[in-house]
Design an enzyme around this catalytic site. Structure first.
Site, mmCIF file in Angstrom:
data_model
loop_
_atom_site.group_PDB
_atom_site.id
_atom_site.type_symbol
_atom_site.label_atom_id
_atom_site.label_comp_id
_atom_site.label_asym_id
_atom_site.label_seq_id
_atom_site.Cartn_x
_atom_site.Cartn_y
_atom_site.Cartn_z
ATOM 1 N N ASN A 1 -3.300 -21.314 23.641
ATOM 2 C CA ASN A 1 -2.832 -19.924 23.692
ATOM 3 C C ASN A 1 -1.642 -19.805 22.744
ATOM 4 O O ASN A 1 -0.540 -20.239 23.070
ATOM 5 C CB ASN A 1 -2.425 -19.597 25.141
ATOM 6 C CG ASN A 1 -1.768 -18.236 25.260
ATOM 7 O OD1 ASN A 1 -1.804 -17.434 24.334
ATOM 8 N ND2 ASN A 1 -1.161 -17.983 26.414
ATOM 9 N N TRP A 2 -1.894 -19.231 21.597
ATOM 10 C CA TRP A 2 -0.835 -19.142 20.569
ATOM 11 C C TRP A 2 0.222 -18.090 20.879
ATOM 12 O O TRP A 2 1.263 -18.034 20.231
ATOM 13 C CB TRP A 2 -1.467 -18.858 19.206
ATOM 14 C CG TRP A 2 -1.920 -20.104 18.495
ATOM 15 C CD1 TRP A 2 -2.049 -21.355 19.028
ATOM 16 C CD2 TRP A 2 -2.290 -20.213 17.116
ATOM 17 N NE1 TRP A 2 -2.479 -22.238 18.074
ATOM 18 C CE2 TRP A 2 -2.637 -21.562 16.882
ATOM 19 C CE3 TRP A 2 -2.385 -19.309 16.058
ATOM 20 C CZ2 TRP A 2 -3.053 -22.030 15.639
ATOM 21 C CZ3 TRP A 2 -2.798 -19.771 14.819
ATOM 22 C CH2 TRP A 2 -3.118 -21.124 14.609
ATOM 23 N N LYS A 3 -0.049 -17.211 21.816
ATOM 24 C CA LYS A 3 0.888 -16.122 22.135
ATOM 25 C C LYS A 3 1.291 -15.389 20.846
ATOM 26 O O LYS A 3 0.449 -15.225 19.972
ATOM 27 C CB LYS A 3 2.103 -16.661 22.903
ATOM 28 C CG LYS A 3 1.672 -17.525 24.091
ATOM 29 C CD LYS A 3 2.805 -17.961 24.975
ATOM 30 C CE LYS A 3 2.288 -18.926 26.018
ATOM 31 N NZ LYS A 3 3.289 -19.360 26.956
ATOM 32 N N HIS B 1 -2.697 -13.298 32.199
ATOM 33 C CA HIS B 1 -1.577 -14.212 31.926
ATOM 34 C C HIS B 1 -0.299 -13.639 32.545
ATOM 35 O O HIS B 1 -0.112 -12.415 32.570
ATOM 36 C CB HIS B 1 -1.410 -14.402 30.413
ATOM 37 C CG HIS B 1 -0.454 -15.507 30.094
ATOM 38 N ND1 HIS B 1 0.909 -15.336 30.167
ATOM 39 C CD2 HIS B 1 -0.671 -16.801 29.768
ATOM 40 C CE1 HIS B 1 1.494 -16.491 29.863
ATOM 41 N NE2 HIS B 1 0.561 -17.401 29.626
ATOM 42 N N GLU C 1 -1.680 -21.461 36.434
ATOM 43 C CA GLU C 1 -0.449 -21.634 35.666
ATOM 44 C C GLU C 1 0.753 -21.230 36.513
ATOM 45 O O GLU C 1 1.086 -20.029 36.591
ATOM 46 C CB GLU C 1 -0.470 -20.751 34.417
ATOM 47 C CG GLU C 1 -1.583 -21.072 33.445
ATOM 48 C CD GLU C 1 -1.213 -20.660 32.028
ATOM 49 O OE1 GLU C 1 -1.180 -21.526 31.161
ATOM 50 O OE2 GLU C 1 -0.942 -19.471 31.801
ATOM 51 N N GLY D 1 6.412 -22.976 29.742
ATOM 52 C CA GLY D 1 7.464 -23.039 28.727
ATOM 53 C C GLY D 1 8.759 -23.679 29.182
ATOM 54 O O GLY D 1 9.782 -23.580 28.500
ATOM 55 N N SER E 1 3.444 -26.102 30.309
ATOM 56 C CA SER E 1 4.172 -27.228 29.702
ATOM 57 C C SER E 1 3.318 -28.476 29.457
ATOM 58 O O SER E 1 3.848 -29.590 29.465
ATOM 59 C CB SER E 1 5.400 -27.594 30.546
ATOM 60 O OG SER E 1 6.325 -26.526 30.533
ATOM 61 N N GLY F 1 0.054 -23.743 25.760
ATOM 62 C CA GLY F 1 0.797 -22.757 24.977
ATOM 63 C C GLY F 1 1.508 -23.416 23.811
ATOM 64 O O GLY F 1 0.907 -23.699 22.769
HETATM 65 P P1 PGA Z 1 3.161 -23.520 27.751
HETATM 66 O O1 PGA Z 1 2.361 -22.153 27.988
HETATM 67 O O2 PGA Z 1 2.143 -24.607 27.515
HETATM 68 O O3 PGA Z 1 4.006 -23.265 26.521
HETATM 69 O O4 PGA Z 1 3.972 -23.782 28.972
HETATM 70 C C1 PGA Z 1 1.182 -22.112 28.725
HETATM 71 C C2 PGA Z 1 0.693 -20.689 28.816
HETATM 72 O O5 PGA Z 1 1.523 -19.780 28.948
HETATM 73 O O6 PGA Z 1 -0.515 -20.419 28.749
#
Ligand code: PGA
Length: 252
Positions: free
Chosen positions: A11-13, A101, A170, A176, A213, A234
């Site tokens: 998930n590149w956001k 999400h 999640e 994050g 994470s 992410g």
């Molecule tokens: P992260 O994000 O791996 O940076 O914690 C995961 C997500 O939000 O899908």
């Protein structure tokens, strides 16, 4: 070790521009060369909407599958400035869409909207990655199972085709932050999610992923948790090396 198909979904956001395709080229090259294992897993990357069409075209006959990060809750075309419907996402050949999400829930997505998103995405033959997760307070107050069950039951309908749905667990406190759940807790939580899903979908339950994470250093801790069908990644999905090492280390 794993028998079922595993998913590594990036998930590149809010990251990526046309030249970021170089990252995917490297991941794709690795997956292609990983002949011993690459039938055991699928790699899906969800870039921002601006890149979905060009990336989906570039990888249409490759190993990487392209998806979108979100969709509007109404379908087709409409007078909704800035909105992108499941129909429009499918029209540029994306195959997956993330729905629910915590970023989008925090911005106002309600269960009712999420249900429409899931339903309209499935109607357009998109596979749905439906995200659920408790926050810090829920966890502290032992409300995790309650919250997760509500999130599942309020959105997933038994009439939906469960083969086209993947649930991503999640925990919000883990996204994050570098914090990941204790293996025992995660094991119990995923077991519970699967129990609820079995109750909703009598026949075939959706796959259940973990997200929050995940990186190449901690992935090994998840390898022995056989009930986890893959990962929503992410931050670490923005680096080809980190993403490739996640796959390598998972199967080590
Ligand atoms: P992260 O994000 O791996 O940076 O914690 C995961 C997500 O939000 O899908």
């Amino acid at each position: 070790m794993a028998n079922n198909i595993r998913y590594f979904i990036g998930n590149w956001k809010m990251f990526g521009e046309p030249k970021s395709i170089a990252i995917l080229n490297k991941i794709n090259k690795f997956v292609k060369s990983d002949k011993k294992l690459n039938k055991k897993y699928k790699v899906v990357i969800t870039p921002p909407h601006t890149l979905v069409q060009s990336y989906a075209k570039a990888f249409s006959k490759q190993k990487i599958i392209i998806g979108a990060q979100n969709c509007y809750h109404k379908d087709n075309f409409g007078a909704n400035t800035g909105a992108i419907s499941p129909y429009m996402i499918k029209s540029v050949n994306a195959q997956y869409v993330i729905v629910g999400h915590s970023d989008n829930r925090a911005e106002g997505d309600t269960d009712e909207m999420l249900k429409n998103k899931v339903e309209n995405s499935l109607t357009n033959k998109l596979k749905v990655v439906f995200c659920i997760g408790e926050n810090k307070d829920h966890k502290k107050n032992n409300k995790t199972f309650n919250v997760l069950e509500k999130q599942l039951r309020n959105v997933l309908d038994k009439k939906f085709n469960s083969k086209d749905i993947i649930v991503a667990y999640e925990p919000i406190w883990s996204i994050g932050t570098g914090q990941i759940p204790q293996p025992d807790d995660l094991h119990e939580t995923v077991k519970y999610i699967k129990k609820v899903l079995k109750n909703i979908f009598a026949k075939q339950s959706p796959a259940v992923l973990y997200g929050g994470s995940v990186d190449s250093k901690n992935i090994g801790q998840f390898s022995s948790l056989n009930e986890i069908d893959g990962f929503l990644i992410g931050g670490a999905s923005k680096s080809d090396q980190n993403f490739i090492d996640i796959i390598k280390n998972y199967y080590k």
